[in-house]
Design a protein around this motif. Structure first.
Motif, mmCIF file in Angstrom:
data_model
loop_
_atom_site.group_PDB
_atom_site.id
_atom_site.type_symbol
_atom_site.label_atom_id
_atom_site.label_comp_id
_atom_site.label_asym_id
_atom_site.label_seq_id
_atom_site.Cartn_x
_atom_site.Cartn_y
_atom_site.Cartn_z
ATOM 1 N N VAL A 93 34.704 33.589 40.079
ATOM 2 C CA VAL A 93 36.045 33.432 39.641
ATOM 3 C C VAL A 93 36.660 34.820 39.490
ATOM 4 N N ALA A 94 35.809 35.804 38.940
ATOM 5 C CA ALA A 94 35.986 37.268 38.642
ATOM 6 C C ALA A 94 36.544 37.891 39.984
ATOM 7 N N PHE A 100 44.972 27.815 37.149
ATOM 8 C CA PHE A 100 43.986 27.602 35.988
ATOM 9 C C PHE A 100 44.487 26.330 35.056
ATOM 10 N N GLU A 103 39.936 36.602 41.144
ATOM 11 C CA GLU A 103 41.139 37.299 40.580
ATOM 12 C C GLU A 103 41.500 38.460 40.919
ATOM 13 N N ARG A 104 40.358 39.199 41.646
ATOM 14 C CA ARG A 104 40.628 40.545 42.156
ATOM 15 C C ARG A 104 40.912 40.415 43.889
ATOM 16 N N THR A 114 46.243 32.463 45.255
ATOM 17 C CA THR A 114 46.738 31.900 44.036
ATOM 18 C C THR A 114 45.848 31.217 43.448
ATOM 19 N N LEU A 115 45.551 31.367 42.134
ATOM 20 C CA LEU A 115 44.558 30.614 41.221
ATOM 21 C C LEU A 115 45.368 29.778 40.232
ATOM 22 N N ARG A 120 39.356 27.891 32.063
ATOM 23 C CA ARG A 120 39.314 28.392 33.149
ATOM 24 C C ARG A 120 38.892 27.926 34.565
#
Length: 386
Positions: free
Chosen positions: A72-73, A90, A76-77, A87-88, A148
């Protein structure tokens, strides 16, 4: 089509696993000759494009939670690395628990998740009914929610890694199946395709539900079995709010999430034997929809916009096989993710690149995921499989 005669690394499979591995190899080692071979007409056309698109941290084992935290990190990058849109959403995952044995198990899982930094909430039945007034939840005892967790487009991951790998010099081919592997002296020597042979010292098996077939080409038994999974997407349902979470009725392996203006819903058929059948099972759809309407009565008045059928690649313990296979030098596997492949694809590709280029994956300890574990005392399986 002309495929190269030689390569430093050949990757069998052009889904999220194969392309993430290719990208991270090239990012770490510019100039490496990396070839990706996808048997289908487009990248991601196997299980990746048919995934429901969820990502979550709510797992029962430390390694799966750590894979999610890392992935997930990385997602996000994604607009910076590899430099592509992703696009995430949440919206969160909300697990519905209707059996006392699951309540006890999930309480222990929440403790583990908290120790690893996952902000999972414990919810009682009344709170869940308050949050989901459009659902019928009288039998729900408790549940868990993590803000998250959420949704993404699997093909955005595939396309981003494909563009990034090509930009860094990777050679990517569709409609090019691996039909054989030549070994000599217990090591990989060449990969055989209808378009010719590629001499290479390294083959990465990222073939997903078909990974066991590649394993047999080098004489390695990979306990990865294909299981049919299907879901449908409804026409618009105005009563569904924009922040509707991924809702999972755990005991039934039944799930719902917002898809456009409608609902995507699926339910796993636990009694179906393994196989490569990707035809719709209309009888199971009726069983699924009876259960789905019982949970969400609004579905009774919705139409069907699309139906999707694909394959899970399932191992004995519902954990992937990741890393080198000592039985054959130069043979690596990144497969068997048991329905969690898209969400763990970024992390898996990075770890494979470390394993190949640096001798050992180090961002995470992958000992629990190595092929050799199946010859040892069985570790606890992943409990949270949908």
């Amino acid at each position: 089509m002309h495929i190269p005669a030689t390569a430093d690394v050949v990757i069998a499979g052009g889904g999220v696993m194969g392309l993430s591995t290719a990208y991270h190899l090239l990012r770490k080692h510019p100039g490496l000759r990396v070839v990706v071979l996808e048997k289908g007409p487009f990248f991601g056309c196997g299980s990746t494009s048919k995934a429901a698109g969820g990502f979550r941290h709510q797992f029962a084992t430390e390694i799966n939670i750590r894979l999610s935290l890392l992935s997930v990190a990385m997602m996000e990058r994604f607009p910076e690395d590899p430099g592509a849109p992703l696009t995430l959403h949440f919206c969160g995952y909300l697990f519905l628990l209707t059996r006392e044995e699951d309540v006890a198990e999930f309480r222990a899982q929440v403790d583990l998740q908290h120790r690893l930094g996952v902000p999972t909430e414990w919810l009682d039945g009344a709170e869940i009914r308050r949050r989901l007034p459009m659902m019928r939840l009288e039998d729900v005892i408790a549940g868990t929610f993590c803000h998250r967790d959420g949704l993404l487009s699997p093909m955005d991951l595939v396309n981003g890694y494909a563009v990034g790998a090509r930009r860094l010099g990777g050679s990517l081919f569709t409609e090019t199946p691996v039909t054989g592997v030549r070994t000599r002296g217990g090591r990989v020597e060449a990969v055989i395709t209808p378009a010719g042979e590629i001499a290479t010292p390294i083959l990465v098996n990222a073939a997903g539900a078909w990974a066991a077939q590649i394993g047999r080409m080098v004489g390695v038994d990979l306990p990865i079995l294909p299981y049919r999974r299907q879901y449908l997407i409804t026409t618009p349902i105005p009563e569904i709010p924009p922040d509707f979470p991924m809702v999972i009725d755990f005991a039934q392996s039944l799930y719902f999430h917002r898809e456009g203006e409608g609902i995507l819903t699926g339910m796993s058929n636990r009694s179906e034997p393994p196989g490569f059948n990707e035809q719709l099972d209309p009888e199971w759809e009726l069983i699924h929809m009876e259960a789905a309407i019982a949970r969400m009565p609004l579905l009774e008045h919705a139409g069907v916009r699309a139906r999707v059928v694909g394959l899970y690649e399932v191992t004995l313990d519902a954990h992937p096989i990741l890393g080198r296979v000592p039985a054959v030098e130069g043979f690596y596997v990144v497969a068997g993710f048991s329905g969690h492949g898209v969400m763990h694809g970024p992390a898996a590709g990075l770890l494979m690149a470390e394993e190949i280029l640096e001798g050992k994956a180090h961002t995470l300890e992958i000992a629990p995921l190595r092929w050799e574990r199946f010859a040892q005392v069985a570790a606890p399986p992943e409990y949270n499989v949908i």
